[in-house]
Scaffold this motif. Sequence first.
Motif, PDB file in Angstrom:
ATOM      1  N   ALA A  54       1.063  -1.333   0.103  1.00 49.22           N
ATOM      2  CA  ALA A  54       0.006  -0.016   0.040  1.00 49.22           C
ATOM      3  C   ALA A  54       0.880   1.199   0.083  1.00 49.22           C
ATOM      4  CB  ALA A  54      -0.856  -0.013   1.205  1.00 49.22           C
ATOM      5  N   CYS A  55       0.573   2.269  -0.893  1.00 47.84           N
ATOM      6  CA  CYS A  55       1.437   3.456  -1.021  1.00 47.84           C
ATOM      7  C   CYS A  55       0.671   4.609  -0.915  1.00 47.84           C
ATOM      8  CB  CYS A  55       2.044   3.356  -2.291  1.00 47.84           C
ATOM      9  SG  CYS A  55       3.269   2.047  -2.416  1.00 47.84           S
ATOM     10  N   ASP A  56       1.404   5.712  -0.432  1.00 47.04           N
ATOM     11  CA  ASP A  56       0.897   7.063  -0.448  1.00 47.04           C
ATOM     12  C   ASP A  56      -0.482   7.304   0.252  1.00 47.04           C
ATOM     13  OD1 ASP A  56       3.380   7.708  -1.578  1.00 47.04           O
ATOM     14  OD2 ASP A  56       2.651   7.643  -3.579  1.00 47.04           O
ATOM     15  N   GLY A  57      -1.124   7.725  -0.546  1.00 47.28           N
ATOM     16  CA  GLY A  57      -2.663   7.896  -0.223  1.00 47.28           C
ATOM     17  C   GLY A  57      -3.431   6.525   0.112  1.00 47.28           C
ATOM     18  N   GLU A  58      -3.023   5.396   0.015  1.00 45.76           N
ATOM     19  CA  GLU A  58      -3.520   4.302   0.497  1.00 45.76           C
ATOM     20  C   GLU A  58      -3.159   4.125   1.801  1.00 45.76           C
ATOM     21  OE1 GLU A  58      -3.245   1.710  -3.744  1.00 45.76           O
ATOM     22  OE2 GLU A  58      -1.657   1.535  -2.335  1.00 45.76           O
TER      23      GLU A  58
END
Length: 159
Positions: free
Chosen positions: A86-90
């Motif tokens: 899961a990256c950034d805005g997730e």
Amino acid sequence: MADPKGADYRGLALIAAQEIYTWDTRSSSYSEVYSRLRGLWTLLPDGSNPVTVLVQEFEATGVTAGTYTTLAGQEAYRIGTAESVACDGELAKLRDYPAPWLGLHVCTVKVNVVDRTARGENAYAAPVSVMVNCPPAPTAPVDGCAMVGFYATPSRIVY
């Protein structure tokens, strides 16, 4: 190890997370494992990601130079396989507090880990947060992205 180049920050985070949780005392010394990880870690010009953090976070995976020597006597090895990313805005924390500059990505990878020794094996899941610097960040490589840090210490994992 796969080549961690290109603009695929998710792919780089997955590769890095697996590398952080993979070593083999039967074929590599602690220095060789450390050098491999150090090769993934790109220092930033402002000194905000010193190598001392790399050592601290690698030791948070349960391996130090001393324990590695003991584990070598048990023919130990560890295999990490990335399960999810899961990256950034997730990541809720990054939705509330975005990365400090454009091009810096934070990904948390769930790694399935298997520790094996001559005596048996232990399997578990471990999260690791990987920071990847990509263009348009002025400190990013022109031809892609670079890992600039990771957190394995439980209190520092980004969810």
